[in-house]
Enzyme design. Sequence first.
Site, PDB file in Angstrom:
ATOM      1  N   SER A  43     115.066  26.214  91.401  1.00  0.00           N
ATOM      2  CA  SER A  43     114.896  24.934  90.688  1.00  0.00           C
ATOM      3  C   SER A  43     114.325  25.085  89.288  1.00  0.00           C
ATOM      4  O   SER A  43     114.504  24.202  88.453  1.00  0.00           O
ATOM      5  CB  SER A  43     113.975  24.018  91.496  1.00  0.00           C
ATOM      6  OG  SER A  43     112.744  24.664  91.741  1.00  0.00           O
ATOM      7  N   ASP A 326     105.951  17.226  89.254  1.00  0.00           N
ATOM      8  CA  ASP A 326     105.755  16.744  90.629  1.00  0.00           C
ATOM      9  C   ASP A 326     104.562  17.465  91.259  1.00  0.00           C
ATOM     10  O   ASP A 326     103.469  16.963  91.284  1.00  0.00           O
ATOM     11  CB  ASP A 326     107.033  16.900  91.458  1.00  0.00           C
ATOM     12  CG  ASP A 326     107.751  18.217  91.212  1.00  0.00           C
ATOM     13  OD1 ASP A 326     107.114  19.160  90.710  1.00  0.00           O
ATOM     14  OD2 ASP A 326     108.947  18.299  91.543  1.00  0.00           O
ATOM     15  N   HIS A 329     107.023  21.816  89.642  1.00  0.00           N
ATOM     16  CA  HIS A 329     107.988  22.000  88.555  1.00  0.00           C
ATOM     17  C   HIS A 329     107.410  21.607  87.198  1.00  0.00           C
ATOM     18  O   HIS A 329     106.889  20.496  87.050  1.00  0.00           O
ATOM     19  CB  HIS A 329     109.246  21.174  88.833  1.00  0.00           C
ATOM     20  CG  HIS A 329     109.928  21.571  90.097  1.00  0.00           C
ATOM     21  ND1 HIS A 329     109.981  20.757  91.208  1.00  0.00           N
ATOM     22  CD2 HIS A 329     110.564  22.714  90.439  1.00  0.00           C
ATOM     23  CE1 HIS A 329     110.636  21.386  92.179  1.00  0.00           C
ATOM     24  NE2 HIS A 329     110.997  22.577  91.729  1.00  0.00           N
TER      25      HIS A 329
END
Length: 354
Positions: A43, A326, A329
């Site tokens: 990610s 979050d 990230h």
Amino acid sequence: MAMACRVVSSNLVILSLCLLVLPCLSQGQGLCPFEAIYQFGDSISDTGNIGFINPMGPCSNLPYGKTQFGKGVGRCSDGLLMIDYITQALQHPLLPPYLQNSTETNHGVNFAVAGSTDLDTDFFKERNVTWKNSQNDRPIHDQLNWFREHLNNSVCKTLMPTECARKLSKALFILGEIGFNDFNWPLKSGKTVTEMTAYIQPIVQKTTDAVRELIRQGAVRIVVPGLFPMGCFPLYLNHKGPNAVTLKDASGCLGPFNQLAKDYNKALQDALSLLGKENPNVFILYGDYYTAYESLLRNAPGLGFDDPLKSCAGNCTNPSKYLIFDHVHPTQEAAKHLAAYVIKETLSKIPCAQ
Ligand SMILES: *[C@@H]1O[C@H](CO)[C@@H](O)[C@H](O)[C@H]1NC(C)=O
Ligand SMILES: *[C@@H]1O[C@H](CO)[C@@H](O)[C@H](O)[C@H]1NC(C)=O
Ligand SMILES: *[C@@H]1O[C@H](CO)[C@@H](O)[C@H](O)[C@H]1NC(C)=O
Ligand SMILES: *[C@@H]1O[C@H](CO)[C@@H](O)[C@H](O)[C@H]1NC(C)=O
């Protein structure tokens, strides 16, 4: 960046040729003019593959994407990622995610998928490690298959293998960051940080296998980033485990989690150093994401960030005040600084193609 120097110095002749004769510093920030960029990972660098795999997933929907796009675009951030800033610095358009089937792939493709691991799912099954989104995971092995598929169907479709390799030799490959989820999923499923020590070598092995495969296909310029200081991520800091507070070190981070990342990064650098010696014509550079993040933590107050160990929780009013969007990230603002570090410390040291 000791690693970069060690690996590159085994190519000293080529390096000095490049510095003396070729227009190595022709572009804005002293960066080579790469023909294309190929990204693999999780990610931290997925520019939208997860959006095609899991359109209902968090990164495909608001508040993700809110700062830059006003909607979720499959990036696990409020906006741009490190790879987006890197791509822009190299004067290429943002990389299309592989699963978008874009026809505009001359500048490269992004194979990274949020949640992905280095190790295949069997490794985890054998150790009773399961996680709820494992069906979305595309381990590095799958990403390499996509890459081969892409070469066959697109970039090298009409080329002989040697011509294909020659084309790839002018591209930049970034393999990672990857490996974080190989630790994170087991930790979330109840394994201890101590138990994770046994995972280090298998993960490093997978990464180096992947680098070997890229080299076999023709890659000559490969950056392999290490892990961030994960003990400074709100994901673990906010964990309510009994040891959570006592594990904190002077900087407020969780010491054993950071040590795990350091141990992994050290093992990775050792393996890359060997790989560099085996492949004297290939430039393999370690990307020091750990130090990039540490430096950002240290400079955060001066750069206008609030408490760098607190997260925006996805719904704060001003994500640019936070390092983490979050719980794990980086925000767009943090990614911008992290990318600048990597561009200066790593990408600018890659010798250019002739
Ligand atoms: C991309 O192509 C594959 C294979 O043809 C197809 O299954 C998939 O739906 C396509 N994805 C998009 C977003 O068009
Ligand atoms: C996995 O779980 C099964 C069932 O609970 C158990 O029998 C087995 O010993 C476990 N294996 C490992 C490697 O922990
Ligand atoms: C690519 O093409 C070669 C030769 O046609 C074939 O052997 C190979 O299986 C193909 N690989 C993929 C991943 O499509
Ligand atoms: C918004 O933030 C609060 C804490 O500040 C958190 O508990 C909540 O889960 C967040 N909501 C969303 C949708 O992210």
